[in-house]
Motif scaffolding. Structure first.
Motif, short mmCIF file in Angstrom:
data_model
loop_
_atom_site.label_atom_id
_atom_site.label_comp_id
_atom_site.label_asym_id
_atom_site.label_seq_id
_atom_site.Cartn_x
_atom_site.Cartn_y
_atom_site.Cartn_z
N LYS A 413 0.81 -1.22 0.00
CA LYS A 413 0.00 0.00 0.00
C LYS A 413 0.85 1.27 0.00
CE LYS A 413 -3.70 -2.40 2.49
NZ LYS A 413 -4.47 -2.55 3.74
N TRP A 414 1.93 1.28 0.75
CA TRP A 414 2.76 2.47 0.86
C TRP A 414 3.70 2.61 -0.35
CZ3 TRP A 414 4.89 2.14 6.60
CH2 TRP A 414 3.84 2.39 7.47
N SER A 415 4.10 3.85 -0.58
CA SER A 415 5.13 4.09 -1.59
C SER A 415 6.47 3.54 -1.09
CB SER A 415 5.26 5.59 -1.87
OG SER A 415 5.80 6.25 -0.73
N ILE A 416 7.40 3.32 -1.99
CA ILE A 416 8.71 2.79 -1.61
C ILE A 416 9.43 3.76 -0.68
CG2 ILE A 416 10.99 2.14 -2.48
CD1 ILE A 416 9.65 1.07 -4.98
N ASP A 417 9.33 5.06 -0.99
CA ASP A 417 10.00 6.06 -0.15
C ASP A 417 9.44 6.03 1.27
OD1 ASP A 417 11.61 6.84 -2.21
OD2 ASP A 417 10.34 8.54 -2.82
N LEU A 418 8.12 5.93 1.41
CA LEU A 418 7.51 5.91 2.74
C LEU A 418 7.94 4.66 3.50
CD1 LEU A 418 5.62 7.04 4.87
CD2 LEU A 418 3.69 5.97 3.67
N GLN A 419 7.97 3.52 2.83
CA GLN A 419 8.39 2.30 3.50
C GLN A 419 9.82 2.43 4.03
OE1 GLN A 419 7.57 -1.54 1.67
NE2 GLN A 419 6.05 -0.62 0.31
N LYS A 420 10.72 2.93 3.20
CA LYS A 420 12.11 3.07 3.62
C LYS A 420 12.24 4.05 4.78
CE LYS A 420 14.24 1.89 -0.83
NZ LYS A 420 15.07 2.37 -1.95
N ARG A 421 11.49 5.15 4.72
CA ARG A 421 11.58 6.15 5.77
C ARG A 421 11.10 5.61 7.10
NH1 ARG A 421 9.33 9.74 3.15
NH2 ARG A 421 7.22 9.83 4.04
N VAL A 422 9.99 4.89 7.10
CA VAL A 422 9.44 4.34 8.33
C VAL A 422 10.36 3.27 8.90
CG1 VAL A 422 7.54 2.99 9.30
CG2 VAL A 422 7.04 4.90 7.77
N ILE A 423 10.89 2.41 8.04
CA ILE A 423 11.77 1.33 8.50
C ILE A 423 13.06 1.88 9.08
CG2 ILE A 423 13.16 -0.63 7.74
CD1 ILE A 423 10.94 -1.24 5.72
N GLU A 424 13.65 2.87 8.41
CA GLU A 424 14.91 3.44 8.89
C GLU A 424 14.76 4.16 10.21
OE1 GLU A 424 16.19 5.87 5.69
OE2 GLU A 424 16.79 4.18 4.40
#
Length: 591
Positions: A413-424
């Motif tokens: 559901k999330w954009s790739i950028d959002l996923q990376k930002r939340v995980i980091e």
């Protein structure tokens, strides 16, 4: 023909892995005969939860372990996982429909272990095969550990509800169990809510949805004046009006640590409903309320994970909920009005008794997967034409996920950028997990997944006797007509005999006599189950090729250790709702 109790594959058996992070679940086609067998039963892929869930699930009471020497007799090889959050990779996985499909990048994490024969010989275990079977009381203890029954109370000696009551039960396969169930009576409006929730990649999402969804539905059904009363009570610090009366088994728990967070999100929702509704309209559209509640809860799950929480425990919890997933099948019964809201591949089945006393099944939900042509068309229309061949591959969403609708699963559901930002920015447990950092292939135009339910309406009739809500662990093992017949005969005590089908097996006269004697004994005996859901699970796990419960088979299936149980069946969760035909008929006579 194999002896009684030999584990044999049913012709319609369909396998699925639920919690394996990188596997997409589903049902292998009947032709998938290449699956390894344990004495005749197709083996599922081994699966382990994505996260280590702190909350313990109900455990099966009796698990006499099958010794290594016994395992060497029934299983040729085993897979040993060095990384518990990844699945065991095996050649047959590419052909089976699993909750998550394996990705080639992680195949090297798992390697086959030596055969069980070599394993046991190397450790000098006794080589004489031994049999370890559960006794009938032990079997009953396992099957009844999670059963729950509720009878709607009568008023002045007369039951005015269209629902007589319900039976529910769960049988775990995953450890901890990933299924959840909920049932509640709406106190500020009319009706009863019942639902089953099937989790994958862990139980965090199904747990959260089972706690929260009914509150969102109840709030969506409240009139404007009641919403104002509740908000004013919160604002002034007064006691709140109770919204739901829960009907829960002691093992069905609520997360106390997250209760404040969940309440604040719910309050924001009803505040928005107050602002949007001026109070001019008093009619509540149940279908619209159900759809809004599902979508809003999924949106809150996503938002809470993005915002995070100063409390490290809650911060990790909301991320676990968002990155795991859950399907949901919920029924709202109000008088003769029955609404079923379904997201995913759990099912609702209506049991109808015909004039001749026989039973027929009416499906009140549709599976949201690749076998649903309308779902395939919907997905393709929501994305560019150049993604038509990649959005669904090998009957899975982006080649990975079996259900096309689910709560959570923000990786779809999330954009790739959002996923990376939340995980980091998240905790180390999340950042170090290979699954959470994995981006699905051909991921160009998210979201690919939705939690919006498909709502079905049915007006109850006197011949509509009961409703079965169940996760797909049941439907993988039993045909809908068999489910309705078994429940119907259990509730009424009437058995409509069908000719014994031997399925092409060569049966001697003595064996046929034994089958007929067994059926006669079953008819004359008192049912050992006091719960319709338990009775159904007994058949789902213990039925042999002739459609009767085989105790030896049932004992073997319930004796499997946790490492093997998930390879043969899924978690099973069932709710059987019994309707009051007299009240339903009275509604019809009033019109």
């Amino acid at each position: 023909m194999p002896g009684a109790g030999g584990l044999r594959a049913r012709a319609g058996w369909r396998g699925r892995s639920r919690s394996t992070p990188l596997l997409a679940s589903g049902s292998p086609p009947p032709r998938a005969a290449s699956l390894p067998l344990l004495r005749g039963i197709p083996v599922r892929s081994s699966s382990l939860p994505l996260f280590s869930d702190a909350m313990p699930a109900p455990t099966q009471l009796f698990f006499p372990l099958i010794r290594n020497c016994e395992l060497s007799r029934i299983s040729g090889t085993a897979c040993y996982c060095h990384h518990r959050h990844l699945c065991c990779s095996a050649p047959y996985l590419a052909q089976s429909r699993l909750r998550y499909a394996p990705h080639p990048a992680y195949a090297t994490f798992c390697r086959p272990k030596e055969s069980w024969w070599q394993y046991s010989q190397g450790r000098r275990y006794a080589s004489t095969p031994q049999k370890f079977y559960l006794t009938p009381p032990q079997v009953n203890s396992i099957l009844k550990a999670n059963e729950y029954s509720f009878k709607v109370p009568e008023f002045d000696g007369k039951n005015v509800s269209s629902v007589l009551g319900f039976d529910s039960n769960q049988l775990p396969a995953n450890a901890p169990i990933e299924d959840r169930r909920s049932a509640a009576t709406c106190l500020q409006t009319r009706g009863m809510l019942l639902g089953v929730f099937d989790g994958h990649a862990g139980c965090a999402c199904s747990q959260a949805v089972s706690e929260r969804l009914f509150y969102y539905i109840a709030v969506s059904l409240l009139p404007h004046e009641t919403l104002l009363e509740i908000e004013n009570a919160v604002e002034s610090g007064r006691a709140l009006l109770p919204i739901l009366q829960w009907h829960k088994h002691p093992n069905d728990y609520f997360s106390k640590e997250a209760s404040k967070l969940y309440f604040n999100s719910l309050r924001t929702y009803w505040q928005e409903l107050i602002d949007l509704n001026t109070g001019e309209s008093t009619d509540i559209d149940v279908k619209e309320a159900l759809i809004n509640a599902f979508k809003r809860l999924d949106n809150d799950i996503s938002l809470e994970a993005q915002v995070g929480d100063p409390n490290s425990f809650l911060n990790y919890l909301v991320l676990r909920v968002a990155f795991s997933g859950a399907t949901a099948c919920v029924a709202h019964v109000d008088g003769v009005d029955l609404h079923v809201a379904n997201t995913g591949d759990s099912r609702a089945m209506l049991g109808v008794q015909e004039e001749d006393g026989s039973w027929s099944a009416v499906t009140l939900s549709n599976d949201h997967n690749a076998q649903n042509e309308r779902e395939l068309e919907r997905l393709k229309l929501e994305h560019p034409k150049n993604e038509a061949k990649s959005v669904v591959k090998q009957d899975r969403l982006l080649g990975l996920l079996m259900p096309f609708r689910a709560f959570g699963d923000v990786k779809f559901k999330w954009s790739i950028d959002l996923q990376k930002r939340v995980i980091e920015s998240g905790p180390d447990q999340l950042n170090d997990n290979e699954y959470t950092k994995f981006i699905p292939p051909n991921y160009y135009t998210p979201p690919y997944l939705t939690a919006e339910p498909e709502v079905t309406y049915h007006r109850l009739r006197p011949q509509d006797k009961f409703l079965v809500l169940a996760t797909d662990g049941l439907w993988e093992t039993m045909h809908r007509q068999d489910v309705v017949r078994i429940v119907g005969e259990y509730l009424t005590g009437m058995h409509h005999q069908q000719p014994i089908a031997v399925g092409g097996y060569k049966v001697t006269l003595g064996q046929m006599h034994g089958l007929l004697t067994e059926r006669r004994a079953k008819m004359s005996s008192v049912f050992e189950d006091q719960n319709a859901a338990t009775h159904l699970i007994r058949h789902a796990v213990g039925n042999n090729e002739f459609g009767t419960v085989d105790h030896e088979r049932l004992s073997k299936m319930l004796s499997l250790p946790e490492e093997l149980a998930r390879m043969y069946r899924d978690d099973i969760t069932i709710i059987v709702v019994q309707f009051n035909s007299h009240v339903v008929g009275a509604y019809q006579n009033q019109e």
